[in-house]
Enzyme design. Structure first.
Site, PDB file in Angstrom:
ATOM      1  CG  ASP A 130      -1.977   1.122   0.961  1.00  0.00           C
ATOM      2  OD1 ASP A 130      -2.350   1.507   0.013  1.00  0.00           O
ATOM      3  OD2 ASP A 130      -2.627   1.331   2.306  1.00  0.00           O
ATOM      4  CG  HIS A 137      -3.859  11.151   2.590  1.00  0.00           C
ATOM      5  ND1 HIS A 137      -4.683  11.061   3.676  1.00  0.00           N
ATOM      6  CD2 HIS A 137      -2.999  10.062   2.832  1.00  0.00           C
ATOM      7  CE1 HIS A 137      -4.739  10.109   4.288  1.00  0.00           C
ATOM      8  NE2 HIS A 137      -3.616   9.306   4.135  1.00  0.00           N
ATOM      9  CD  GLU A 203      -5.938   5.082   5.150  1.00  0.00           C
ATOM     10  OE1 GLU A 203      -5.195   5.441   3.938  1.00  0.00           O
ATOM     11  OE2 GLU A 203      -5.386   4.672   6.265  1.00  0.00           O
ATOM     12  CD  GLU A 205      -5.521   2.967   0.048  1.00  0.00           C
ATOM     13  OE1 GLU A 205      -4.596   2.371  -0.401  1.00  0.00           O
ATOM     14  OE2 GLU A 205      -5.142   3.297   1.563  1.00  0.00           O
ATOM     15  CG  ASP A 237      -5.219   0.640   3.955  1.00  0.00           C
ATOM     16  OD1 ASP A 237      -5.397  -0.465   4.614  1.00  0.00           O
ATOM     17  OD2 ASP A 237      -4.597   1.454   4.375  1.00  0.00           O
ATOM     18  NE  ARG A 241      -7.326   7.288   9.594  1.00  0.00           N
ATOM     19  CZ  ARG A 241      -6.523   6.987   8.699  1.00  0.00           C
ATOM     20  NH1 ARG A 241      -4.976   6.599   8.550  1.00  0.00           N
ATOM     21  NH2 ARG A 241      -7.111   7.619   7.393  1.00  0.00           N
ATOM     22  CD  GLN A 244      -2.157   4.824  10.865  1.00  0.00           C
ATOM     23  OE1 GLN A 244      -3.520   4.664  10.652  1.00  0.00           O
ATOM     24  NE2 GLN A 244      -1.572   5.070   9.818  1.00  0.00           N
ATOM     25  CE1 TYR A 248       3.839   7.614  12.572  1.00  0.00           C
ATOM     26  CE2 TYR A 248       2.597   7.440  14.548  1.00  0.00           C
ATOM     27  CZ  TYR A 248       3.391   8.168  13.555  1.00  0.00           C
ATOM     28  OH  TYR A 248       3.772   9.390  13.652  1.00  0.00           O
ATOM     29  CE  LYS A 257      -3.293   2.431   7.593  1.00  0.00           C
ATOM     30  NZ  LYS A 257      -3.921   3.221   6.753  1.00  0.00           N
ATOM     31  CB  THR A 261      -7.496  -4.296   2.992  1.00  0.00           C
ATOM     32  OG1 THR A 261      -6.473  -3.932   3.731  1.00  0.00           O
ATOM     33  CG2 THR A 261      -7.415  -3.518   1.641  1.00  0.00           C
ATOM     34  CB  THR A 353      -5.773   8.132   1.670  1.00  0.00           C
ATOM     35  OG1 THR A 353      -6.024   7.065   2.734  1.00  0.00           O
ATOM     36  CG2 THR A 353      -7.203   8.815   1.794  1.00  0.00           C
ATOM     37  CD  GLU A 367      -6.990  13.172   4.363  1.00  0.00           C
ATOM     38  OE1 GLU A 367      -6.593  14.001   3.377  1.00  0.00           O
ATOM     39  OE2 GLU A 367      -7.297  12.237   4.031  1.00  0.00           O
TER      40      GLU A 367
END
Length: 424
Positions: A130, A137, A203, A205, A237, A241, A244, A248, A257, A261, A353, A367
């Site tokens: 990904d 973004h 997300e 995509e 995806d 959050r 994450q 991350y 993640k 998906t 994204t 966002e």
């Protein structure tokens, strides 16, 4: 003369004769999985056509890739075979071609209403990568977390950033999505807690499938990248959050993640998208030579709808476009293999994204609601900062032609509550 099918197809249908996307289906009436193409409200059974001898003059004469439970065998044959197969199918469906049009018995066997077919995962995916290719973004997220002056990481304008995802949790549109659990660290807590995610997101995509791969140690040049791309699908995806944010650093996304998906069932070929080529965003600074491409992408309109458990119909919450991506597919593929990494038939490479320049074109709730500071207002008065149980997210995409659309269908999933069993 305009290209038309003998089958009735609405101008708003995603599946006119100009498209003919590939998928894998199983008739609800019974039978094994097989390969078909979408045409109007129908699935055209390519295995039936092969058995009837309609591919006897093609590369498929001695090899039937259509009696398979995935597109991998077809994809491995390469670009010349894909084009020959598409031309054969398109000719059979033309209004002026009588072969299939006037054979009622064959039409009865070969055409299945989409409502009478179960769509299956179209591709057996071995690896999934990904990317993070939308400048808008990346700038939005960087602004939220690091401030506008440090929005883009130092490497972002020089290479397509990506992470390796989890192929085993790729699921087909319509699959229910279980809210994941994991470690999160609330802002007012001194230590992490174990909890269901409180910040579940989508997300928007798109992804492309590798047809023929490359040998280990042999990069794919950017100018030859499209020879290896079989076709595109929509990708959601799903992202947790809060999980994450805690996990991350320093190695990037993991449990936030890989729980699911979602992809759409129909794979739209590059040949179907050819009339919709357009310029990619201008790149500055100029990329290194191995990433310098023709600067072309595709004008694909994107839309995200959200329907809560209390709504009778979904509301549009995002409208974006594939052309906004800063790094195009050829650059993504070339960068992926420049170190000698070997891609294989069926590998999926997703865009990251796809956000546009305006607030209504942002491709994630992170966002759209600006990290919860500006919850979005839905048509029934509800608001959302993050997805709630019972919410259904539906993505769709299409290219607008003169009186027809080349579309991708839908990529949809509904959120289920987290498992309530204790974890020891």
């Amino acid at each position: 003369m305009a290209l038309e099918s003998f089958l009735p197809v609405s101008p708003n249908s995603h599946f006119p004769i100009q498209n003919l996307p590939y998928g894998v289906f199983k008739p609800l009436a019974g039978g094994n999985p097989r390969v078909g193409v979408a045409i109007g409200a129908y699935v055209l059974d390519l295995d039936v056509l092969h058995d009837a001898g309609f591919f006897s003059h093609t590369i498929f004469a001695s090899h039937n890739p259509f009696n398979q439970s995935s597109l991998n065998a077809l994809m491995a044959l390469g670009r010349d075979a894909w084009r020959e197969g598409r031309a054969t199918i398109q000719n059979l469906l033309r209004a002026e071609t009588s072969t299939l049009r006037d054979n009622a018995a064959l039409r009865e066997r070969a055409l299945v209403q989409q409502s009478d077919a179960e769509m299956l995962m179209p591709v057996q995916v071995g690896d999934y990568t990904d990317f993070y290719s939308s400048r808008e973004h990346a700038t939005n997220l960087g602004t939220m977390f690091r401030g506008a002056e440090n929005a883009l990481p130092p490497n972002w304008l020089h290479l397509p950033i990506a992470y390796h995802g989890r192929a085993s949790s790729l699921v087909l549109s319509g699959t229910e999505i279980r809210r994941p659990r994991g470690q999160i660290k609330p802002p007012d807590s001194a230590a992490p807690i174990f909890s269901a995610t409180r910040a579940l997101d989508f997300e928007l995509e798109m992804g492309f499938f590798i047809g023929g791969g490359n040998a280990l140690g042999e990069p794919i040049p950017v100018e030859r990248a499209e020879e290896h791309i079989f076709g595109l699908v929509l990708v959601n995806d799903w992202s947790a959050r809060d999980i994450q944010t805690w996990e991350y650093q320093p190695l990037g996304p993991f449990l936030a993640k890989n729980f699911a998906t979602t992809i759409s069932p129909w794979v739209v070929t590059l040949d179907a998208l050819e009339p919709f080529r357009c310029a990619s965003p201008t790149q500055s600074p100029t990329p290194l030579p191995y990433l310098q491409s023709s600067g072309e992408t595709f004008d694909i309109q994107l839309r995200v709808g959200l329907q809560t458990a209390r709504m009778d119909e979904r509301a549009t919450i995002c409208e974006s476009n594939f052309r906004h991506l800063y790094w195009n597919m050829a650059q993504q593929l070339a960068h992926h293999t420049v170190n000698g990494c070997n891609l294989r038939t069926g590998d999926l490479l997703a865009s990251g994204t796809i956000s546009g320049p305006t607030p209504n074109s942002y491709g994630s709730l992170l966002e759209l609601a600006w990290r919860g500071a500006r919850p979005i207002q839905l048509t029934n008065g509800e608001t959302r900062s993050w997805l709630q149980d019972g919410d259904q997210v539906t993505m769709t995409a299409w290219c607008q032609g003169d009186g027809y659309r080349v579309g991708f269908g839908e990529c949809s999933g509904i959120i289920l509550a987290a498992y309530d069993e204790p974890v020891s």
